[in-house]
Design a protein around this motif. Structure first.
Motif, PDB file in Angstrom:
ATOM      1  N   UNK A  24       1.497   2.135   6.797  1.00  0.00           N
ATOM      2  CA  UNK A  24       1.731   1.475   5.307  1.00  0.00           C
ATOM      3  C   UNK A  24       1.987   0.014   5.600  1.00  0.00           C
ATOM      4  N   UNK A  25       1.216  -0.656   4.661  1.00  0.00           N
ATOM      5  CA  UNK A  25       1.589  -2.140   4.810  1.00  0.00           C
ATOM      6  C   UNK A  25       2.382  -2.801   4.026  1.00  0.00           C
ATOM      7  N   UNK A  84       0.869  -1.199   0.119  1.00  0.00           N
ATOM      8  CA  UNK A  84      -0.029  -0.118  -0.132  1.00  0.00           C
ATOM      9  C   UNK A  84       0.795   1.185  -0.149  1.00  0.00           C
ATOM     10  N   UNK A  85       0.249   2.357  -0.229  1.00  0.00           N
ATOM     11  CA  UNK A  85       1.161   3.511  -0.049  1.00  0.00           C
ATOM     12  C   UNK A  85       0.763   3.900   1.436  1.00  0.00           C
ATOM     13  N   UNK A  86       1.417   4.951   2.038  1.00  0.00           N
ATOM     14  CA  UNK A  86       1.273   5.461   3.444  1.00  0.00           C
ATOM     15  C   UNK A  86      -0.116   6.092   3.226  1.00  0.00           C
ATOM     16  N   UNK A  87      -0.742   6.024   4.388  1.00  0.00           N
ATOM     17  CA  UNK A  87      -2.427   6.604   4.514  1.00  0.00           C
ATOM     18  C   UNK A  87      -2.573   6.826   5.896  1.00  0.00           C
ATOM     19  N   UNK A  88      -3.552   7.752   6.192  1.00  0.00           N
ATOM     20  CA  UNK A  88      -3.915   8.138   7.569  1.00  0.00           C
ATOM     21  C   UNK A  88      -4.984   7.318   7.983  1.00  0.00           C
ATOM     22  N   UNK A  89      -4.693   6.424   9.185  1.00  0.00           N
ATOM     23  CA  UNK A  89      -5.693   5.656   9.656  1.00  0.00           C
ATOM     24  C   UNK A  89      -6.577   6.307  10.310  1.00  0.00           C
ATOM     25  N   UNK A  90      -7.986   6.004  10.122  1.00  0.00           N
ATOM     26  CA  UNK A  90      -9.146   6.852  10.630  1.00  0.00           C
ATOM     27  C   UNK A  90      -9.466   6.788  12.262  1.00  0.00           C
ATOM     28  N   UNK A  91      -9.028   5.488  12.948  1.00  0.00           N
ATOM     29  CA  UNK A  91      -9.190   5.370  14.161  1.00  0.00           C
ATOM     30  C   UNK A  91      -8.419   6.082  15.212  1.00  0.00           C
ATOM     31  N   UNK A  92      -7.036   6.333  14.631  1.00  0.00           N
ATOM     32  CA  UNK A  92      -6.144   7.101  15.571  1.00  0.00           C
ATOM     33  C   UNK A  92      -5.497   8.318  14.848  1.00  0.00           C
ATOM     34  N   UNK A 100       0.469  11.274   2.371  1.00  0.00           N
ATOM     35  CA  UNK A 100      -0.318   9.937   2.859  1.00  0.00           C
ATOM     36  C   UNK A 100      -1.844   9.976   2.062  1.00  0.00           C
ATOM     37  N   UNK A 101      -2.408   8.962   1.830  1.00  0.00           N
ATOM     38  CA  UNK A 101      -3.587   8.966   1.349  1.00  0.00           C
ATOM     39  C   UNK A 101      -4.503   9.006   2.528  1.00  0.00           C
TER      40      UNK A 101
END
Length: 455
Positions: free
Chosen positions: A81-82, A68-76, A215-216
């Motif tokens: 990135x995976x 994946x690309x870097x992304x902003x995790x909604x939970x925290x 980040x996405x």
């Protein structure tokens, strides 16, 4: 299955660093943001603190490629990135980027309960972890210690167990908080838990020279620019010999003793799994291979011999030589002298990649005769005696021959009640498959052939 190497704002700068041993990954964020690296293998980018940590802490061998690309995790609100085998999570504190590793092993096992072992004092060959109630030894222990230990993989959360992996075959595996170790022919591999757990909407590949600006979001936005679909690759293997796909070999290869081997035949380089039982509890069992003809013998590495402590062993192996013909594997107890021998065959007879002419089915049908990943193949045959026991052997395009059993229904048929439906995915080899039935009382033979083209 070689003894020779899966999916699923603002940054909170005050989240604490969980793994102190990862402090070597501290990188000044202002200096590292534009250090892009593109991986054409998965068509994703790696940059900044994640790139620094990836390169310093094991790289491709430990974490695999980014998926994946870097992304902003909604939970925290954390940057995540995976990778094929890991998940990186970014925390920034005091202008420093701190990397934590996600607990993919714990997430992949979910609510599974693994039996714990009785506590013991760790010794050189085996370690006990009171925090999880599990132990570590053998090849998995050596790999864990040599490639980062608890800081990278976490503690073991299971003992060694047998699991069927994406190749359709059974392997010895062990789960850790952040990883799964797998025993394959040739050594230990790290399971692709990152591929298994990565959010599917974030797997969309990016082209070279068109990196995302940052980040996405958790929906995978912005999306990459459109690119033309990749052409379907042409078959790279020469066609197989369709005249050999129906040859029967299992009737001359009988296991001597309480044991089994699978597959029964395969080309050189493919792995085999041997199980044998009836030994004394915890008895040391020597295992060796006998080559075809008078080719001599070779010992199996004792680290590949998994002993359940109750008199049963399991060995995942591959031959060291490519000599075709009938080999045998033998397991003999050091105390009891009990010997179990299983013959198997190295042969290219059943190799049938795309381009191999498909033989006509006999005494049954496979419909459709050819299809891809969305195709459901319906197989059926008839002419057996009512409720007759059947020998069933399956040959796949990679040349593997697996023997099992089945039973005809009360009308002497297979594939009617219940139906026999087969569907394949990207992990399955393309080419001609054969499903073969033989009545043990009537001698009736049913041969069903179809082609999986992978599209």
């Amino acid at each position: 299955m070689h003894a020779s190497f899966a999916r699923k704002h603002l940054w909170p700068w005050i989240v604490p660093l969980i793994v102190a041993a990862l402090c070597a990954a501290i990188v000044p964020t202002a200096r590292a943001q534009n250090t892009l690296r593109y991986f054409p293998q998965t068509r994703h980018y790696l940059r900044g603190a994640f790139r620094s940590f990836w390169e310093r802490s094991g790289g491709l061998a430990t974490f695999g490629y980014p998926v994946t690309e870097e992304y902003v995790r909604g939970a925290d609100g954390r940057i995540v990135q995976y990778f094929e085998r890991a998940r990186f999570e970014l925390t920034v504190s005091g202008g420093q980027a701190l990397i934590n590793l996600g607990k993919l092993g714990s997430e992949a096992t979910g609510n599974r309960i693994f039996p714990q072992v009785a506590p013991f004092q760790s010794y050189k060959a085996r370690s006990y972890f009171a925090a999880t109630g599990h132990s570590l030894f053998g090849a998995f222990k050596a790999t864990w210690e040599q490639r980062g230990g608890a800081a990278i993989f976490g503690l073991p959360i299971s003992e060694e167990i047998n699991e069927q992996l994406a190749d359709g075959r059974w392997h010895t595996v062990q789960y850790f908080e952040r990883a799964r170790f797998e025993l394959w022919p040739g050594g230990v591999r790290l399971g692709l838990l990152g591929r298994q757990l990565a959010p599917p909407q974030l797997l969309e590949p990016w082209p070279p020279e068109a990196a995302p600006p940052g980040p996405l979001n958790e929906k995978g936005e912005p999306h990459p620019p459109a690119s033309p679909p990749a052409p379907t690759p042409a078959p790279t293997s020469p066609p197989g010999n369709p005249g050999k796909l129906g040859l029967v070999i299992h009737q001359g290869l009988a296991v001597r003793g309480p044991g089994a081997i699978t597959p029964l035949a395969a080309p050189p380089g493919v792995g085999f799994t041997f199980t044998a039982s009836g030994y004394e509890p915890n008895e040391r069992v020597g295992v060796w291979l006998t080559r075809p003809g008078s080719g001599g013998v070779e010992a199996i590495d004792p680290r590949l011999v998994a002993n359940d402590g109750r008199g049963t062993i399991r060995v995942v192996f591959t031959t060291s030589a490519n000599t075709e013909g009938v080999w045998t594997i033998t397991g003999q107890g050091a105390n009891s002298g009990r010997s179990v021998t299983a013959p198997f065959k190295l042969t290219r007879d059943y190799v049938a990649p795309l381009g191999t002419a498909r033989p006509a089915s006999r005494n049954g049908t496979a419909a459709p005769a050819e299809g891809g990943r969305k195709t459901i193949f319906a197989l059926s045959g008839s002419g057996f005696r009512a409720n007759e026991a059947l020998e069933l052997w399956i040959t796949s395009p990679d040349g593997v021959y697996v023997l099992t059993s089945a039973r005809a229904d009360r009308s002497g048929r297979v594939g009617y009640a219940p139906g026999l439906l087969v569907q394949f995915g990207p992990q399955n080899p393309t080419g001609v498959y054969g499903y073969h039935y033989l009545g043990t009382a009537s001698g009736r033979r049913v041969d069903l052939y179809f082609t999986f083209n992978g599209t």
